[in-house]
Write an enzyme that holds these catalytic residues in place. Structure first.
Site, PDB file in Angstrom:
ATOM      1  N   GLU A 194     -10.248 -13.679   8.156  1.00  0.00           N
ATOM      2  CA  GLU A 194     -10.316 -15.045   7.934  1.00  0.00           C
ATOM      3  C   GLU A 194      -9.326 -15.626   8.630  1.00  0.00           C
ATOM      4  O   GLU A 194      -7.981 -15.045   8.454  1.00  0.00           O
ATOM      5  CB  GLU A 194     -10.307 -15.401   6.398  1.00  0.00           C
ATOM      6  CG  GLU A 194     -11.237 -14.861   5.529  1.00  0.00           C
ATOM      7  CD  GLU A 194     -11.271 -15.183   4.094  1.00  0.00           C
ATOM      8  OE1 GLU A 194     -10.244 -16.127   3.693  1.00  0.00           O
ATOM      9  OE2 GLU A 194     -11.601 -14.658   3.093  1.00  0.00           O
ATOM     10  N   GLU A 253      -9.114  -9.897  -1.014  1.00  0.00           N
ATOM     11  CA  GLU A 253      -7.747 -10.105  -1.218  1.00  0.00           C
ATOM     12  C   GLU A 253      -7.480  -9.557  -2.491  1.00  0.00           C
ATOM     13  O   GLU A 253      -6.750 -10.123  -3.161  1.00  0.00           O
ATOM     14  CB  GLU A 253      -7.582 -11.509  -1.198  1.00  0.00           C
ATOM     15  CG  GLU A 253      -7.881 -12.216   0.296  1.00  0.00           C
ATOM     16  CD  GLU A 253      -7.956 -13.818   0.351  1.00  0.00           C
ATOM     17  OE1 GLU A 253      -7.809 -14.464   1.424  1.00  0.00           O
ATOM     18  OE2 GLU A 253      -7.702 -14.471  -0.772  1.00  0.00           O
TER      19      GLU A 253
END
Length: 673
Positions: free
Chosen positions: A309, A153
């Site tokens: 995710e 991320e």
């Protein structure tokens, strides 16, 4: 060496983040047994393990990683191998304190949380190349490793860095962009407030200052920060490519984080992957989910992507972490799949007992195997196992919605006409209308080739270059339908108002120009008259000067009372619409029905709360149908429901909360505009 476009997996990848280093060795065997029971085919490992892999600088311990990769491989579970560079170890912070990130207020950020150090520090860049290269050298040929997962991320939680490392890199970046300092002065408009520069060494980062900072400088700073993060990604990718040929990705955060430009990032990865979490405050989270999924597919040029995710139930980091109700996890997963995902993964496999994320849901929750969540995880694995043939098929759309990160960065700077104007809200409003009308969309940039779309929607394009405006104008002239919302086409790439005033660069396409912005006071609601109907509108009006457009709606109250509110302009073979206020949902629905008619876009009449998406394959098309409501509905279609193997003849019946994936009995590809 060539790299494959997709991991060597048959069917839809299923699994999640796995952190065996957090558990005793005897738990691993149980984990793998339960993964097989759940239908798991791939797990991501090693993402936060730097301190356990490189225990001291240059000293590696791969024994535990060797063991877990071997165990997974023996049980037929593929590995997405992460590089752990999102969280440098304690020894790095101790040895290189000058590499720490510094906030805009001058505060160095230390160890103890997640988050990288300065993206511009040479020590960090050398270290990430070393650990990524060591992992690739050891596991590049391992048959279990099918995918490389760099970092985690990017931009969260570390994006901006105001350290001396970053300031030095910033000045070099600016010199490369502008050449002479005169170019910087011109682009930034430094004659304002006496900000003129004669020396590069005098150009600082836009850190804390007495008043608002030069907006063009801050816009360039956002571009610089994004580029520095991408340089770090490229360093690791190059280190891996010396030893490994598997595809490489990094997990995006599509519509939850705007600090990185995913259009540029998608060019760096071999496969787009995304992390998506529902916002608990959004009572119709399935719409926000669809936005993220469509954006993930779009930045990857329509190719299949990976949901790297999402959550089985509640997350742990929002103000109120609402648990998913029975069936919601499956509906979420199938919506991502319908919108192009060929991998459905979660954070994480086993719920952690310690650390900041111990209240985050998992595939194997604290409640264990007898829990509802685990039963649904097993059921989802079985469902995805029946959908192998869907892998590789694609989504086609007739409508594009513009999504431009650079415009967002510019619009979010200080001192704008009204704090009520939000690009996120405008995109959600238009996308929600399209979603409720069951119209599948792509996202696009204003400079893209838009000729394949019947309709292009511009919810919020504050920054629009002259070249991109020419592209949109040509799109209309060649037969396209364009609908533009207010506070768009205001500034150029340097956040300078276009010559000719607001919206001037789209004057030919829209047939209007904006003489003045008229933001409304807080809570002030006005109205617009469309034919014989009056709809509520709020936050914004504009004083429009109509040139070639027809007036479609007028203001009934407010500072622009009696003036044009919505216009329609014929330009060449197409039509340009302009909406100069924020109409309520009913008003937008009425306007968009007429826009659809201009564009030749059909509204299928799908029941409320039901979304349908078609994925098109070489041999078959697949209808993914999801009923988010509580009542049974019927859809008209014919084929085979892959989840139940039932024949569908003319009518598909979906119970409340149910899903279906139908191999259609015929292939009906979209026509030309």
């Amino acid at each position: 060496m060539t790299t494959p476009a997709w991991p060597h997996l048959d069917g839809i990848a299923y699994g999640g983040d796995y952190n065996p280093e957090q558990w005793p060795r005897e738990v691993w065997d149980e984990d793998v047994r339960l993964m097989r029971e759940a239908g798991v085919t791939m797990v991501s490992i090693g993402i936060f393990s730097w301190g356990l892999l490189e225990i001291r600088e240059g000293e590696f311990d791969f024994a535990w990683l060797d063991d877990i990769i071997a165990l997974l491989h023996e049980n037929g579970i593929a590995v997405d191998l992460g590089t752990p560079t999102a969280s440098p170890p304690a020894w790095f912070f101790a040895q290189y304190p000058e590499a720490r990130t510094v906030t805009k207020d001058g505060v160095p950020m230390g160890f103890g949380a997640r988050g990288m150090v300065s993206h511009s520090a040479h020590e960090y860049r050398a270290a990430i190349a070393r650990i990524a290269g060591a992992l690739a050298e050891r596991y590049g040929d391992h048959p279990a490793v099918v995918l490389w997962h760099i970092h985690n991320e990017y931009g969260v939680p570390v994006g901006e860095d105001f350290s001396p490392h970053s300031v030095r890199a910033w000045r070099l970046w600016l010199q490369a962009k502008y050449g002479e300092i005169a170019g910087l002065n011109a682009a930034w408009g430094t004659a304002f407030w006496g900000q003129h520069y004669e020396e590069w060494d005098h150009v600082g980062a836009p850190a804390a200052a007495p008043s608002t900072i030069n907006p063009a400088q801050k816009l360039d700073w956002a571009r610089f920060t994004d580029e520095m993060l991408r340089e770090c990604f490229r360093i690791e990718k190059a280190a891996i490519r010396q030893h490994a040929s598997q595809p490489i990705t990094t997990n995006f955060m599509a519509n939850q984080h705007h600090g990185v430009d995913l259009w540029a990032w998608a060019d760096e990865v071999d496969i787009v992957s995304d992390d998506h979490y529902l916002w608990a405050a959004d009572e119709e989270g399935e719409i926000g989910l669809a936005i993220a999924a469509d954006l993930s597919r779009s930045v990857g040029a329509g190719k299949p992507w990976i949901l790297m995710e999402h959550s089985t139930s509640a997350v742990n980091w929002q103000p109120r972490n609402v648990a998913k109700r029975p069936g919601e996890m499956t509906r979420n997963s199938l919506s991502h799949l319908g919108r192009g995902a060929d991998g459905i993964l979660f954070f994480q496999w086993r719920a952690g007992r310690s650390g900041a994320e111990k209240f985050h849901s998992a595939m194997l929750p604290h409640a264990g195997t007898e829990s509802r969540v685990f039963r649904e995880v097993v059921d989802l694995g079985a469902k995805l196992g029946r959908l192998a043939e869907v892998q590789g098929s694609r989504v086609e759309a007739d409508v594009a919605v513009l999504w431009d990160f650079e415009s967002f960065w510019a619009q979010d700077l200080e001192w704008r006409p009204s704090e009520d104007v939000s690009h996120d809200e405008r995109i959600r409003a238009f996308y929600e209308r399209l979603w409720r009308d069951d119209i599948t969309v792509d996202f696009a940039l204003p400079g893209h080739d838009l000729s394949r779309y019947r309709l292009v929607v511009v919810p919020s394009q504050y920054l629009l270059t002259a070249a991109d405006a020419a592209n949109l104008t040509a799109y209309v002239a060649q037969g396209g339908t364009l609908v533009v919302s207010f506070f768009s086409a205001v500034v150029d790439e340097n956040d300078a108002v276009h010559p000719g005033g607001y919206g001037a660069v789209l004057a030919d396409a829209l047939g209007v120009r904006v003489e003045e912005h008229l933001p409304l006071r807080e809570g002030h609601v006005t109205g617009i008259r469309v034919d014989d109907h009056v709809f509520a509108a709020d936050i914004w009006q504009e004083d429009l000067v109509v040139t070639t457009a027809d007036v479609h709606a007028t203001y009934t109250a407010g500072p622009a009372e009696g003036r044009p509110a919505v216009t329609r302009n014929v330009h060449g073979d197409g039509v340009g619409w302009y909406i100069s206020t924020r109409p309520d949902a009913d008003g937008l629905r009425a306007i968009m029905r007429e826009v659809y008619a201009d564009a030749g876009v059909d509204v299928p009449g799908t029941p409320d709360g039901v979304e349908t998406i078609v994925r098109r394959g070489a041999d078959s098309d697949y209808l993914v149908a999801i009923n988010h409501g509580t009542e049974q509905v019927s859809l008209t279609t014919t084929g085979t429901d892959l989840l139940t193997q039932a024949d569908v003849r003319d009518t598909l019946v979906l119970a409340g909360g149910d899903v279906a994936v139908v191999r259609l009995a015929h292939t009906a590809h979209r026509g030309d505009r």
